[in-house]
Design a protein around this motif. Structure first.
Motif, PDB file in Angstrom:
ATOM      1  N   GLY A 141      91.597 -77.249  12.564  1.00 22.50           N
ATOM      2  CA  GLY A 141      91.470 -77.839  13.891  1.00 22.50           C
ATOM      3  C   GLY A 141      90.269 -77.247  14.591  1.00 22.50           C
ATOM      4  N   GLU A 142      89.864 -77.873  15.673  1.00 19.07           N
ATOM      5  CA  GLU A 142      88.728 -77.370  16.447  1.00 19.07           C
ATOM      6  C   GLU A 142      89.064 -76.016  17.070  1.00 19.07           C
ATOM      7  OE1 GLU A 142      86.519 -80.744  18.748  1.00 19.07           O
ATOM      8  OE2 GLU A 142      88.613 -81.343  18.551  1.00 19.07           O
ATOM      9  N   SER A 143      88.025 -75.324  17.512  1.00 18.25           N
ATOM     10  CA  SER A 143      88.232 -74.067  18.232  1.00 18.25           C
ATOM     11  C   SER A 143      89.091 -74.339  19.468  1.00 18.25           C
ATOM     12  CB  SER A 143      86.889 -73.473  18.664  1.00 18.25           C
ATOM     13  OG  SER A 143      86.116 -73.132  17.538  1.00 18.25           O
ATOM     14  N   GLY A 144      90.066 -73.470  19.696  1.00 24.76           N
ATOM     15  CA  GLY A 144      90.944 -73.639  20.834  1.00 24.76           C
ATOM     16  C   GLY A 144      92.147 -74.522  20.580  1.00 24.76           C
ATOM     17  N   SER A 145      92.362 -74.903  19.326  1.00 21.64           N
ATOM     18  CA  SER A 145      93.482 -75.797  19.020  1.00 21.64           C
ATOM     19  C   SER A 145      94.806 -75.056  18.870  1.00 21.64           C
ATOM     20  CB  SER A 145      93.191 -76.590  17.743  1.00 21.64           C
ATOM     21  OG  SER A 145      93.046 -75.724  16.636  1.00 21.64           O
ATOM     22  N   GLY A 146      94.755 -73.730  18.778  1.00 27.18           N
ATOM     23  CA  GLY A 146      95.984 -72.949  18.670  1.00 27.18           C
ATOM     24  C   GLY A 146      96.228 -72.350  17.301  1.00 27.18           C
ATOM     25  N   LYS A 147      95.280 -72.507  16.385  1.00 25.61           N
ATOM     26  CA  LYS A 147      95.456 -72.034  15.008  1.00 25.61           C
ATOM     27  C   LYS A 147      95.648 -70.523  14.946  1.00 25.61           C
ATOM     28  CE  LYS A 147      91.386 -73.292  13.613  1.00 25.61           C
ATOM     29  NZ  LYS A 147      90.811 -73.497  14.954  1.00 25.61           N
ATOM     30  N   SER A 148      94.685 -69.793  15.493  1.00 19.97           N
ATOM     31  CA  SER A 148      94.720 -68.330  15.400  1.00 19.97           C
ATOM     32  C   SER A 148      95.886 -67.741  16.176  1.00 19.97           C
ATOM     33  CB  SER A 148      93.402 -67.730  15.900  1.00 19.97           C
ATOM     34  OG  SER A 148      92.320 -68.110  15.064  1.00 19.97           O
ATOM     35  N   ILE A 149      96.181 -68.296  17.355  1.00 18.77           N
ATOM     36  CA  ILE A 149      97.293 -67.775  18.149  1.00 18.77           C
ATOM     37  C   ILE A 149      98.618 -68.035  17.449  1.00 18.77           C
ATOM     38  CG2 ILE A 149      98.515 -67.942  20.343  1.00 18.77           C
ATOM     39  CD1 ILE A 149      95.859 -66.470  20.467  1.00 18.77           C
ATOM     40  N   THR A 150      98.716 -69.140  16.732  1.00 18.34           N
ATOM     41  CA  THR A 150      99.926 -69.399  15.941  1.00 18.34           C
ATOM     42  C   THR A 150     100.130 -68.297  14.912  1.00 18.34           C
ATOM     43  OG1 THR A 150      99.828 -71.810  16.226  1.00 18.34           O
ATOM     44  CG2 THR A 150     100.998 -70.989  14.288  1.00 18.34           C
ATOM     45  N   CYS A 151      99.055 -67.923  14.234  1.00 22.75           N
ATOM     46  CA  CYS A 151      99.154 -66.893  13.198  1.00 22.75           C
ATOM     47  C   CYS A 151      99.406 -65.511  13.800  1.00 22.75           C
ATOM     48  CB  CYS A 151      97.887 -66.894  12.349  1.00 22.75           C
ATOM     49  SG  CYS A 151      97.704 -68.387  11.353  1.00 22.75           S
ATOM     50  N   LEU A 152      98.741 -65.205  14.899  1.00 26.68           N
ATOM     51  CA  LEU A 152      99.000 -63.935  15.571  1.00 26.68           C
ATOM     52  C   LEU A 152     100.447 -63.864  16.059  1.00 26.68           C
ATOM     53  CD1 LEU A 152      95.700 -63.531  17.620  1.00 26.68           C
ATOM     54  CD2 LEU A 152      96.452 -62.074  15.734  1.00 26.68           C
ATOM     55  N   SER A 153     100.963 -64.997  16.504  1.00 28.65           N
ATOM     56  CA  SER A 153     102.354 -65.045  16.947  1.00 28.65           C
ATOM     57  C   SER A 153     103.298 -64.800  15.776  1.00 28.65           C
ATOM     58  CB  SER A 153     102.663 -66.401  17.590  1.00 28.65           C
ATOM     59  OG  SER A 153     101.845 -66.641  18.720  1.00 28.65           O
ATOM     60  N   ALA A 154     102.955 -65.350  14.610  1.00 27.90           N
ATOM     61  CA  ALA A 154     103.787 -65.158  13.417  1.00 27.90           C
ATOM     62  C   ALA A 154     103.812 -63.696  12.975  1.00 27.90           C
ATOM     63  CB  ALA A 154     103.286 -66.040  12.286  1.00 27.90           C
ATOM     64  N   MET A 155     102.794 -62.929  13.379  1.00 31.19           N
ATOM     65  CA  MET A 155     102.735 -61.498  13.090  1.00 31.19           C
ATOM     66  C   MET A 155     103.254 -60.656  14.264  1.00 31.19           C
ATOM     67  SD  MET A 155     101.190 -60.908  10.050  1.00 31.19           S
ATOM     68  CE  MET A 155     100.440 -59.283  10.228  1.00 31.19           C
ATOM     69  N   ARG A 156     103.564 -61.334  15.374  1.00 33.19           N
ATOM     70  CA  ARG A 156     103.903 -60.666  16.636  1.00 33.19           C
ATOM     71  C   ARG A 156     102.784 -59.716  17.069  1.00 33.19           C
ATOM     72  NH1 ARG A 156     109.893 -58.390  17.196  1.00 33.19           N
ATOM     73  NH2 ARG A 156     108.792 -57.185  18.778  1.00 33.19           N
ATOM     74  N   LEU A 157     101.577 -60.273  17.068  1.00 33.62           N
ATOM     75  CA  LEU A 157     100.393 -59.518  17.460  1.00 33.62           C
ATOM     76  C   LEU A 157      99.631 -60.223  18.587  1.00 33.62           C
ATOM     77  CD1 LEU A 157      98.991 -58.418  13.969  1.00 33.62           C
ATOM     78  CD2 LEU A 157     100.045 -56.960  15.697  1.00 33.62           C
ATOM     79  N   VAL A 158     100.327 -60.991  19.395  1.00 37.10           N
ATOM     80  CA  VAL A 158      99.673 -61.730  20.478  1.00 37.10           C
ATOM     81  C   VAL A 158      99.131 -60.741  21.512  1.00 37.10           C
ATOM     82  CG1 VAL A 158      99.988 -63.429  22.313  1.00 37.10           C
ATOM     83  CG2 VAL A 158     101.171 -63.716  20.131  1.00 37.10           C
ATOM     84  N   PRO A 159      97.835 -60.845  21.843  1.00 35.27           N
ATOM     85  CA  PRO A 159      97.257 -59.897  22.807  1.00 35.27           C
ATOM     86  C   PRO A 159      97.686 -60.208  24.240  1.00 35.27           C
ATOM     87  CG  PRO A 159      95.616 -61.530  22.171  1.00 35.27           C
ATOM     88  CD  PRO A 159      96.835 -61.792  21.312  1.00 35.27           C
ATOM     89  N   THR A 160      97.692 -59.204  25.081  1.00 34.98           N
ATOM     90  CA  THR A 160      97.953 -59.364  26.512  1.00 34.98           C
ATOM     91  C   THR A 160      96.833 -60.217  27.118  1.00 34.98           C
ATOM     92  OG1 THR A 160      98.969 -57.181  26.539  1.00 34.98           O
ATOM     93  CG2 THR A 160      98.325 -58.069  28.657  1.00 34.98           C
ATOM     94  N   PRO A 161      97.146 -61.151  28.038  1.00 30.27           N
ATOM     95  CA  PRO A 161      98.413 -61.395  28.711  1.00 30.27           C
ATOM     96  C   PRO A 161      99.283 -62.460  28.026  1.00 30.27           C
ATOM     97  CG  PRO A 161      96.702 -62.666  29.778  1.00 30.27           C
ATOM     98  CD  PRO A 161      96.038 -61.926  28.653  1.00 30.27           C
ATOM     99  N   GLY A 162      99.140 -62.611  26.718  1.00 30.08           N
ATOM    100  CA  GLY A 162      99.947 -63.580  26.004  1.00 30.08           C
ATOM    101  C   GLY A 162     101.352 -63.075  25.746  1.00 30.08           C
ATOM    102  N   ARG A 163     102.270 -64.025  25.595  1.00 31.19           N
ATOM    103  CA  ARG A 163     103.642 -63.658  25.307  1.00 31.19           C
ATOM    104  C   ARG A 163     104.308 -64.785  24.523  1.00 31.19           C
ATOM    105  NH1 ARG A 163     105.357 -62.499  30.222  1.00 31.19           N
ATOM    106  NH2 ARG A 163     106.842 -64.164  30.620  1.00 31.19           N
ATOM    107  N   ILE A 164     105.021 -64.426  23.475  1.00 31.32           N
ATOM    108  CA  ILE A 164     105.805 -65.405  22.730  1.00 31.32           C
ATOM    109  C   ILE A 164     107.030 -65.736  23.570  1.00 31.32           C
ATOM    110  CG2 ILE A 164     107.109 -65.846  20.610  1.00 31.32           C
ATOM    111  CD1 ILE A 164     105.269 -63.736  19.259  1.00 31.32           C
ATOM    112  N   THR A 165     107.179 -67.012  23.941  1.00 36.42           N
ATOM    113  CA  THR A 165     108.237 -67.400  24.867  1.00 36.42           C
ATOM    114  C   THR A 165     109.354 -68.204  24.212  1.00 36.42           C
ATOM    115  OG1 THR A 165     106.910 -69.337  25.506  1.00 36.42           O
ATOM    116  CG2 THR A 165     106.711 -67.357  26.874  1.00 36.42           C
TER     117      THR A 165
END
Length: 337
Positions: A52-76
């Protein structure tokens, strides 16, 4: 299909299941819905591509799967199951000692920033072992393991490399070191997040081929994240297409390129530069990528979509299975000749 939409790995054992994953960033200017109910699974010894294009959520999905989301992000919301175990319920200590590195590892985009410039390669590799084992080790006790890990990456003079600093290595060698560190504890799952960023074309191919080889030796499941559709479909068994924090299409990589049903997937394919001089065949996607801080109502792609029609700006379509193993989120999917 509604909530808890399933995207199965096909046949075989599933080593990773991401279910209804939601991740938000709580900023001073508002809430950014980076991942919006994403669901997919990864089969044993499967290579899955996320594109997907940049900003589509690809990397954040993977970081979330590792529970490595940076602040101020939060898995909700949502679950991440590794061998049936929901890691969302684990403590940070348990994740560090028993999950990350041992069951699932991640290779990040830029190997130069992933490595500390002030420490040798050997020291950083040993640190990774110490961190995930919970105890300090002596270099002499682990030296042979570190050398073997570098040799697995086809690194020449592996023993000498332990004394080198990151700036003394080429970009391709640094990326191989990062992969070697990720594989030190022999995880069953490897996530490679845009692993060829800033590498030249020939080095890109070598690094990707090395990652693909891991499926068979030592036998792993792999997720490769990229904005390059060509790169993904050439090397992955299945491809997931993301936009606006949502999965818009999922199918075998062959079907993604030969029978794309999402207008967004079709638009990505048309963006691939032709090998001929016929530049008329090249078509950029009109408009700008979706702003997740102020997304449009309805389908996130509808402002740029050539197929948009009644209802596209009112509600988000479900991810529906239009043929076995082929799922599309669209009210007006592309027809197949």
């Amino acid at each position: 299909m509604g909530k808890s939409e399933r995207i199965d790995a096909g046949t075989g054992e599933q080593v990773l299941e991401v279910i209804d994953l939601e991740t938000r960033f709580f900023t001073l200017t508002g809430v950014i819905n980076a991942v919006r109910g994403v669901t997919f699974s990864l089969g044993k010894n499967e290579i899955l591509g996320i594109v997907g294009e940049s900003g589509s959520g690809k990397s954040i999905t993977c970081l979330s799967a590792m529970r490595l989301v940076p602040t101020p992000g939060r898995i909700t919301g949502g679950k991440v199951l590794i061998d049936g175990q929901d890691i969302m319920l684990e403590s940070e200590e348990d994740l560090c000692l028993n999950v990350r590195g041992k069951k699932i590892s991640m290779v990040f985009q830029d190997p130069l920033t992933a490595l500390n410039p002030t420490y040798t390669i050997g020291w950083q590799m040993k640190e990774a072992l110490d961190l995930h084992s919970g105890r300090a080790t002596k270099m002499d006790d682990v030296r042979s393991d570190l050398i073997d890990a570098l040799k697995q990456m086809n690194m020449p003079d592996s023993e000498d490399l332990l004394t080198k600093f990151p700036h003394q290595l080429s970009g391709g060698m640094r990326q191989r070191v990062v992969i070697a560190i990720a594989l030190l504890l022999k995880p069953a799952i490897l996530i490679a997040d845009e692993p060829t960023t800033a590498l030249d074309v020939t080095v890109q191919a070598a690094v990707l081929d090395l990652i693909v080889r891991l499926r068979d030796d030592p036998g792993m499941s792999v997720i490769i994240v990229s904005h390059d559709l060509n790169l993904i479909v050439e090397r992955c068994d299945r491809t997931v297409v993301m936009y606006g924090g949502l999965i818009l299409e999922s199918a075998s990589s062959e079907k993604i390129v030969t029978r794309p049903r999402s207008p967004y997937t079709r638009a990505l394919i048309h963006c691939i530069p032709p090998l001929t001089e016929d530049t008329a065949a090249f078509n950029a996607i009109p408009g700008d990528a979706v702003d997740l801080a102020q997304p449009p109502t309805g389908c996130p792609f509808h402002p740029r979509c050539a197929n948009r029609g009644s209802g596209c700006d009112d509600s988000v379509p479900d991810l529906a299975e239009i043929e076995p193993g082929h799922l599309v989120r669209c009210f007006y999917p592309e027809s197949v000749a």
